[in-house]
Design an enzyme around this catalytic site. Structure first.
Site, PDB file in Angstrom:
ATOM      1  N   HIS A 178     -17.793  11.100 -38.830  1.00  0.00           N
ATOM      2  CA  HIS A 178     -17.885  10.836 -37.387  1.00  0.00           C
ATOM      3  C   HIS A 178     -18.833   9.681 -37.054  1.00  0.00           C
ATOM      4  O   HIS A 178     -19.338   9.592 -35.932  1.00  0.00           O
ATOM      5  CB  HIS A 178     -18.345  12.084 -36.622  1.00  0.00           C
ATOM      6  CG  HIS A 178     -17.374  13.218 -36.678  1.00  0.00           C
ATOM      7  ND1 HIS A 178     -17.615  14.435 -36.074  1.00  0.00           N
ATOM      8  CD2 HIS A 178     -16.162  13.338 -37.275  1.00  0.00           C
ATOM      9  CE1 HIS A 178     -16.596  15.246 -36.294  1.00  0.00           C
ATOM     10  NE2 HIS A 178     -15.695  14.595 -37.023  1.00  0.00           N
ATOM     11  N   LEU A 188     -10.074   9.719 -43.516  1.00  0.00           N
ATOM     12  CA  LEU A 188     -10.263   9.405 -42.107  1.00  0.00           C
ATOM     13  C   LEU A 188     -10.361  10.718 -41.350  1.00  0.00           C
ATOM     14  O   LEU A 188      -9.733  11.715 -41.742  1.00  0.00           O
ATOM     15  CB  LEU A 188      -9.078   8.592 -41.558  1.00  0.00           C
ATOM     16  CG  LEU A 188      -8.877   7.160 -42.072  1.00  0.00           C
ATOM     17  CD1 LEU A 188      -7.630   6.560 -41.457  1.00  0.00           C
ATOM     18  CD2 LEU A 188     -10.091   6.291 -41.762  1.00  0.00           C
ATOM     19  N   ASP A 189     -11.130  10.746 -40.250  1.00  0.00           N
ATOM     20  CA  ASP A 189     -11.157  11.929 -39.399  1.00  0.00           C
ATOM     21  C   ASP A 189      -9.734  12.281 -38.995  1.00  0.00           C
ATOM     22  O   ASP A 189      -8.882  11.396 -38.843  1.00  0.00           O
ATOM     23  CB  ASP A 189     -11.964  11.666 -38.127  1.00  0.00           C
ATOM     24  CG  ASP A 189     -13.444  11.498 -38.410  1.00  0.00           C
ATOM     25  OD1 ASP A 189     -13.881  11.889 -39.499  1.00  0.00           O
ATOM     26  OD2 ASP A 189     -14.151  10.985 -37.527  1.00  0.00           O
ATOM     27  N   MET A 190      -9.485  13.550 -38.778  1.00  0.00           N
ATOM     28  CA  MET A 190      -8.152  13.991 -38.392  1.00  0.00           C
ATOM     29  C   MET A 190      -7.640  13.233 -37.160  1.00  0.00           C
ATOM     30  O   MET A 190      -6.477  12.827 -37.100  1.00  0.00           O
ATOM     31  CB  MET A 190      -8.154  15.495 -38.089  1.00  0.00           C
ATOM     32  CG  MET A 190      -6.782  16.052 -37.735  1.00  0.00           C
ATOM     33  SD  MET A 190      -6.799  17.805 -37.356  1.00  0.00           S
ATOM     34  CE  MET A 190      -7.564  17.793 -35.730  1.00  0.00           C
ATOM     35  N   THR A 205      -8.485  10.260 -36.086  1.00  0.00           N
ATOM     36  CA  THR A 205      -8.437   8.810 -36.262  1.00  0.00           C
ATOM     37  C   THR A 205      -7.155   8.409 -36.980  1.00  0.00           C
ATOM     38  O   THR A 205      -6.767   9.031 -37.965  1.00  0.00           O
ATOM     39  CB  THR A 205      -9.651   8.328 -37.088  1.00  0.00           C
ATOM     40  OG1 THR A 205     -10.849   8.757 -36.451  1.00  0.00           O
ATOM     41  CG2 THR A 205      -9.659   6.816 -37.210  1.00  0.00           C
TER      42      THR A 205
END
Length: 552
Positions: free
Chosen positions: A497, A399-401, A403
């Site tokens: 993203h 997961l994105d940092m 999120t």
């Protein structure tokens, strides 16, 4: 006082100055910079003679495009505060407009060496284009293709005739096996046909060879011109890079070429040195103005690929500006890089599902999935401690940092491979919940926008139909309140993203996720949560559904 030092028209006496300049690649706009941006947008931009359509009123109008502007709040030698204004690159065919700082180097002057050499490069380009589209080249290729077909046809006819002749001779020999005279005559006939074939083949080899030489000479002429153009272009580019020299807070001067050589050992990308931030700082240093705080904002319609919102502020780009500003900000006090601080400090991972083979954990927002270049603390590191007996890569996906939400963890290599295969086959179902800054007209739908990394501004992504990878998202609106939309996202692909770009891009939902510091406006957090996951357990042979409570 320098001519481009703009005095504040608003009252600023009660606003406290920042102790340090803001870090250019991640910052909150200071109130002084906000006032400066507002004055530039209301007073300076409308009164200039740009003679350019920024696409504010009609974004579909041909030839209209937006531009990155910037302000640098400065203090002069008398202790007075004011600001400088600037923009990236050029607008129209010039970089000079009243009220805005000039370029670091004016490569567009009418009598400039650059323009003179550029004309020579352009002249070579036109010559190459004319040759590539010439009737002569078309005729040469057409003639060679026609003659090649004719040669194959004629040679094939003779080969077929010889084959038939051989078949007839074989029959005759079988009918009179002891007839030496007949055998002699048949041998002569065979040799005659063989010689005839070789002569025809030689004729066509010579003919096609001559035509190929004509075509090769023509193509070589084009290739020679291309090499000459490339050499001239590279020489001009290197010359240009040497002309761009930048001061820093210590008074040191360094060329663009030297800056990038010491930073990364590669040549600067095209357009380096033309961004607004270096132009503002260079003018400040040249005129003995002390930098206090600065900000950049987009004015006009968004580009087709990147996400830029009218009047919204953005950090400096990394690909072009990081090496330059790294040099230019030496000698002045700058806020520390917040991206070097561990965002996971004090945060914990929750386990929502756990057995001998895998686990589903909840990752807090602002928490790395895997170790970064500067920060090792991450889901991977924490999970190794949580499950010390586990082996293999552990994290099945990321997961994105920024999120938060559910992540699958495999405790052995075999389980990891089987779960990853489900991701590749798109059989794992994920649901995200988000809050968007904006109201949507549609209740549900699909977004298809191919994505690739922005090479000049990593890690940001951009829409690219030529080189981008397929990215597909379904969405379902839950509620709309106070100009914000609560929504479910169902990503079919898993690009970096993806949801953030699909939400913010004008061709997507045109409503960035609340708190998106890359594609929207910063808030207390990114309002995006991986809230539900459904997958097939590779050992227990059953479907597992894990759903977490909504965080907002």
């Amino acid at each position: 006082m320098c001519s481009l030092f703009h005095c504040f028209k608003s009252l600023i006496s009660e606003i406290e100055q920042p102790k340090k300049l803001n870090f250019p690649f991640y910052y909150t706009v200071h109130p002084l910079a906000e006032i400066a941006m507002d004055e530039v947008q209301k007073i300076l931009i409308p009164k200039t003679t740009f003679n350019h359509d920024f696409g504010i009123e009609n974004s579909e109008k041909p030839g209209s495009f937006g531009k990155m502007f910037g302000v640098l709040v400065v203090q002069n030698l008398d202790g007075e505060l004011g600001y400088l204004a600037g923009f990236s690159g050029k607008i129209g065919d010039t970089s000079h407009y009243e009220g805005f700082v000039p370029p670091v180097f004016d490569m567009l002057g009418n009598e400039s060496y650059f323009r003179s050499e550029e004309k020579k490069v352009n002249s070579l380009h036109l010559e190459i284009e004319a040759l590539e589209n010439s009737d002569e080249l078309v005729d040469l290729r057409s003639d060679l293709e026609r003659l090649t077909k004719q040669a194959h046809s004629e040679i094939d006819q003779i080969k077929n005739r010889n084959k038939e002749g051989k078949s007839e001779r074989d029959k005759l020999r079988k009918s009179a096996p002891n007839d030496k005279e007949l055998d002699y005559q048949l041998s002569l006939e065979s040799k005659k046909q063989s010689i005839e074939l070789k002569l025809i083949q030689k004729k066509w080899t010579d003919t096609l060879g001559k035509k190929q030489v004509e075509l090769d000479l023509f193509i070589n002429k084009i290739q020679t011109l291309k090499e000459k153009r490339a050499q001239k272009s590279n020489t001009l580019q290197k010359w240009l890079f040497k002309q761009y020299t930048f001061l820093n807070g210590k008074g040191e001067n360094k060329s663009l070429l030297d800056i990038f050589e010491s930073f990364s050992g590669i040549l600067p990308p095209a357009g380096a040195g033309e961004c607004v931030a270096p132009k503002l700082f260079q003018y400040a240093y040249l005129n003995q103005l002390k930098p206090i705080t600065f900000a950049e904002f987009w004015w006009g319609k968004s580009p087709a690929s990147e996400i830029r919102k009218h009047r919204q502020f953005y950090p400096s780009c990394r690909g072009k500006c990081e090496p330059i500003l790294g040099h230019m900000l030496e000698g002045i006090a700058v806020d520390p890089n917040p991206m070097l601080e561990n965002p996971a400090k004090g945060k914990t991972i929750r386990i929502l599902f756990d057995d001998d083979y895998l686990a589903v954990i909840h990752k807090p927002n602002e928490f790395l999935s895997v170790p970064g270049k500067k920060i090792s603390d991450s889901v991977y590191v924490r999970v190794k401690k949580l499950f010390p007996e586990a082996s293999g890569p552990l994290c099945v996906h990321r997961l994105d940092m920024s999120t938060s939400g559910l992540m699958l963890i495999a405790k052995d290599l075999k389980t990891h491979e089987k779960l990853q295969r489900q991701f590749l086959k798109k059989t794992i179902k994920k649901r995200y919940v988000a809050i968007l800054d904006g109201e949507l007209n549609s209740r549900k739908g699909e977004i298809n926008l191919p994505l690739r990394v922005d090479l000049n501004n990593r890690p940001q992504q951009m829409v690219c139909y030529e080189h981008g990878k397929e990215a597909k998202t379904y969405y379902e609106v839950l509620s709309v309140k106070d100009h914000q939309t609560k929504i479910y996202f169902y990503p079919i692909t898993g690009r970096t993203h993806q949801l953030r770009v699909h939400a913010a891009h004008p061709d997507g939902l045109n409503a960035p996720i609340k708190g998106d510091d890359l594609y929207g406006n910063r808030a207390d957090r990114l309002y995006l949560q991986a809230q539900r996951i459904e997958f097939y357990h590779p050992v227990r042979k059953e479907t597992i559904v894990v759903e977490d409570e909504m965080e907002f």
